[in-house]
Every structure is written in structure tokens, then in C-alpha cells.
Motif scaffolding. Sequence first.
Motif, PDB file in Angstrom:
ATOM      1  N   UNK A   1      -4.147   9.904  -2.745  1.00 40.33           N
ATOM      2  CA  UNK A   1      -4.739  10.374  -1.493  1.00 40.33           C
ATOM      3  C   UNK A   1      -5.715   9.334  -0.935  1.00 40.33           C
ATOM      4  N   UNK A   2      -6.515   8.735  -1.825  1.00 47.34           N
ATOM      5  CA  UNK A   2      -7.499   7.747  -1.394  1.00 47.34           C
ATOM      6  C   UNK A   2      -6.864   6.559  -0.699  1.00 47.34           C
ATOM      7  N   UNK A   3      -5.764   6.045  -1.249  1.00 46.85           N
ATOM      8  CA  UNK A   3      -5.119   4.875  -0.643  1.00 46.85           C
ATOM      9  C   UNK A   3      -4.361   5.251   0.629  1.00 46.85           C
ATOM     10  N   UNK A   4      -3.901   6.493   0.722  1.00 45.00           N
ATOM     11  CA  UNK A   4      -3.291   6.941   1.976  1.00 45.00           C
ATOM     12  C   UNK A   4      -4.340   6.948   3.094  1.00 45.00           C
ATOM     13  N   UNK A   5      -5.557   7.339   2.747  1.00 41.66           N
ATOM     14  CA  UNK A   5      -6.658   7.346   3.711  1.00 41.66           C
ATOM     15  C   UNK A   5      -6.958   5.938   4.204  1.00 41.66           C
TER      16      UNK A   5
ATOM     17  N   UNK B   1     -13.977   1.488   2.355  1.00 41.32           N
ATOM     18  CA  UNK B   1     -13.841   0.324   1.473  1.00 41.32           C
ATOM     19  C   UNK B   1     -12.798  -0.691   1.905  1.00 41.32           C
ATOM     20  N   UNK B   2     -11.536  -0.302   1.945  1.00 41.36           N
ATOM     21  CA  UNK B   2     -10.473  -1.282   2.195  1.00 41.36           C
ATOM     22  C   UNK B   2     -10.487  -1.796   3.631  1.00 41.36           C
ATOM     23  N   UNK B   3     -10.973  -0.976   4.535  1.00 45.75           N
ATOM     24  CA  UNK B   3     -11.088  -1.434   5.920  1.00 45.75           C
ATOM     25  C   UNK B   3     -12.167  -2.503   6.027  1.00 45.75           C
ATOM     26  N   UNK B   4     -13.287  -2.287   5.337  1.00 39.38           N
ATOM     27  CA  UNK B   4     -14.328  -3.317   5.301  1.00 39.38           C
ATOM     28  C   UNK B   4     -13.774  -4.618   4.728  1.00 39.38           C
ATOM     29  N   UNK B   5     -13.091  -4.530   3.595  1.00 42.20           N
ATOM     30  CA  UNK B   5     -12.510  -5.721   2.982  1.00 42.20           C
ATOM     31  C   UNK B   5     -11.540  -6.430   3.927  1.00 42.20           C
ATOM     32  N   UNK B   6     -10.706  -5.636   4.615  1.00 42.25           N
ATOM     33  CA  UNK B   6      -9.706  -6.230   5.509  1.00 42.25           C
ATOM     34  C   UNK B   6     -10.347  -6.962   6.680  1.00 42.25           C
TER      35      UNK B   6
ATOM     36  N   UNK C   1       0.828  -1.204   0.000  1.00 42.37           N
ATOM     37  CA  UNK C   1       0.000   0.000   0.000  1.00 42.37           C
ATOM     38  C   UNK C   1       0.862   1.254   0.000  1.00 42.37           C
ATOM     39  N   UNK C   2       1.902   1.239   0.848  1.00 43.73           N
ATOM     40  CA  UNK C   2       2.779   2.403   0.946  1.00 43.73           C
ATOM     41  C   UNK C   2       3.528   2.616  -0.362  1.00 43.73           C
TER      42      UNK C   2
ATOM     43  N   UNK D   1      -4.965   3.483   4.778  1.00 39.24           N
ATOM     44  CA  UNK D   1      -4.016   3.053   5.810  1.00 39.24           C
ATOM     45  C   UNK D   1      -4.422   3.610   7.172  1.00 39.24           C
ATOM     46  N   UNK D   2      -4.824   4.889   7.193  1.00 35.65           N
ATOM     47  CA  UNK D   2      -5.259   5.519   8.444  1.00 35.65           C
ATOM     48  C   UNK D   2      -6.492   4.795   8.995  1.00 35.65           C
ATOM     49  N   UNK D   3      -7.448   4.517   8.122  1.00 40.22           N
ATOM     50  CA  UNK D   3      -8.693   3.874   8.537  1.00 40.22           C
ATOM     51  C   UNK D   3      -8.452   2.467   9.086  1.00 40.22           C
ATOM     52  N   UNK D   4      -7.641   1.683   8.360  1.00 43.15           N
ATOM     53  CA  UNK D   4      -7.353   0.309   8.796  1.00 43.15           C
ATOM     54  C   UNK D   4      -6.647   0.302  10.135  1.00 43.15           C
TER      55      UNK D   4
END
Length: 397
Positions: free
Chosen positions: A345-349, A222-227, A51-52, A351-354
Amino acid sequence: MKPSKLILPVIVLSQFCCTSLWFAGNGVMPDLVTTFGLSESAVGHLTSAVQFGFIVGTLVFAILSIADRFSPSKVFFSCAILGALFNLGVVWEGNSLGSLLSFRFFTGFFLAGIYPVGMKIAADYFEKGLGKSLGFLVGALVVGTAFPHLLKQMANTFSWKAVLMATSCLAVFGGLLMMSLVPDGPYRKPSQKIELSAFFKVFRNGSFRSAAFGYFGHMWELYTFWAFVPIMLTTYTLLHPTITFNIPLLSFLIIGIGGLACVMGGYLAQLMETKRVAFMALLLSGACCVISPLLFAQDSEVLFVAFLIFWGMVVIADSPLFSTLVAQNASAEIKGTALTIVNCIGFAITIVSIQLLNEMRTWTNSNMVYMILALGPILGLIALISKDSSSKARQST
């Protein structure tokens, strides 16, 4: 000029083949831990490294306007080859945690020349019906996201090295397909120079800003839900000991069904306003976040799984629609850069959410924690509404 009917299928297939690099590592993570003697905490580091890498890559690609200055198909091919090589580096027997992190980081870095560039290529071909085209494109990514969960079902069939080798071969194949069969699109308007100001310039457009902030709110969830889908399923079985789930298979279905939702959203956008369909999907997914704690208390596994499947559909259905709005509200010369910036920016967000939700779960066992995911949709909806309100105010004056 009307594009060939083969163009969209080729773009979608190429995108799926190349984005398999992103998720293959997730499918073999337990094997990496065992083979290289890593600690359990390394799993999170290796996942975040990709992700990073993607975030850094999109930042560099955006600042240098790579997708607008050079042929997008050639950029896609080059990044597919380089991404495949770094993905293959993981099978080296002399790897340490440091080298594994580096290989995963650079795999993510070169994915920045695949995912957003694939959307840029589609936008260069399909000025009309772009929502439908990106629906298929993002749908391919969603199926790729779900694929590692299916791999876990087949863990005894293929070795982890074979999985990584196969995905690298797929990426090379996808890159070759794109370069050989998808020339520069008829709506492409190349940029002649590096525009360092483009990163900030695109946000001066109110319509672009509204679409981008809607996308950011969507990405928070989105990605937090998936994770956390496997964790939600596991938690439910712990609360209801008489119920058992095939968690890898259900995780694949819950996430993978989102691919169908992307396609459906694209077709709906042809019948209704794209922004309206995106608003509806964001509203429904936000509602799922809010009511999610109630579903854990229901003694019906059918209801719980059906709820997660519905959530898995609405959580992603708006993604290609927001990308469509972003592409449509960016000038042609910096369209690729605009898509890349928003992805960065979206994918940086994400990481914070997860990390936030993961930390909150160490504080409490309450399933109320999933309500925090509603914050993104709420802010995204406000951004969409505020733009509509300001537009109506200007029209009335």
C-alpha cells in the motif's frame, strides 16, 4: 537464544546487494534511451514499471502468505536469483520498449521477496532492539537509493552494461549470503496455510492500524522528495544564476545521509519510545514541506543545501520505526505478510504522490507545489494522535 553478532551485518549486506537491482536502472537510464532509441517519456515508464512490479509482487506475496509459510531466507535467495536474471535481461541487444518494461516490471516483482522479507528475517531474530536493527536495514536501502546519483558521476568509467551485470552479480551474492549464513530466526512462527483474509485481518488491530497509517503518510512524502531532489537543486540554480551545484553529487549526499538518520533513529528508539521518535521525525519532515518555498528565495546556497540535507534526514528517519511498530503489532504467524501488505500500500501511494506533483509542476512554476507533500505527514500524525487519544479514553473508563 541470542543471535550471532554476524547475523545483522549479513542481513544488512545482503539487503544492500539485492536492492541494488532496484536502483541500477535509474543510473543507466540515459544510456537505455540512447541505445534503444527510446523517447524521453520512456524514462518515466521504465521507472514506474519497477514500482508497479513491486506493488503487484507484494500484493501476491501477501495474499499467498509466502514469507510466513516458507523459510524467509530461501524466499529471499530465490527472489534474488530471479530478480538478477530479469535485471540482466535489459542488456539484450534485441530489446524494445515493451521487453524493457517487462524486464523492469519483473525485477520489481521479485524485489517484493527481498525488501519486506529482509525486514521479516530481522524481526525473527531481533524481538528486542528491532528498531535499531531495522534502522541499519533501511539505512542500507537508502544508500542504495542514493547510489545511482553517484553512478552518474562515474558514467564515463563503466559501461551501462557493466553496471547492470555487476548489480546482478551483487544480487546473487547477497542471496547466497542470506541463505547460507542466516537460518530461520528463533522468533519465527511459521504459518501452515494460506490466509486469504490476512490482508484485511491485520487492520483490525488498532495499534497496527495506527502504525500503518503513519507509515502511509510518511511514504506520501518520501519517494516524491527523493525523486525531486535534483529538480529542487536545478530550480535553485535557475533562480540564482551566480550559483552552480554539482547536482549528482549533492543529490547523492542529500538522499544518502538518510541512511545515517535511520541508524540514529534506531538508537534513539532504544532510549525513548519508538512511536515518539517516529512522531517527532514525521512532524519535522512535515514542517520542512511547509517551509520549503521560503528556502528557494534565500540567497545562500549553504543554507539551502543544509536545509535539504536536514530534510533528507528527517524524511526517512521514521521509516524503520514505523516498520518496527508494524512488526510488533502483528501476530507472529502473519508478521511477514503484515510487513508485505504495508509495503504494498505504501509504495502504491508513492506513485500517486509522484504523479500528482509532476502534474502540478506542469500547471505552475511556483515552488509552493512542494507544500502538497505535507499532506502525508499531517494525516500520519493524526493517525498516531488519534490512537493515543483512544487509548487514554479506554484507560480512564
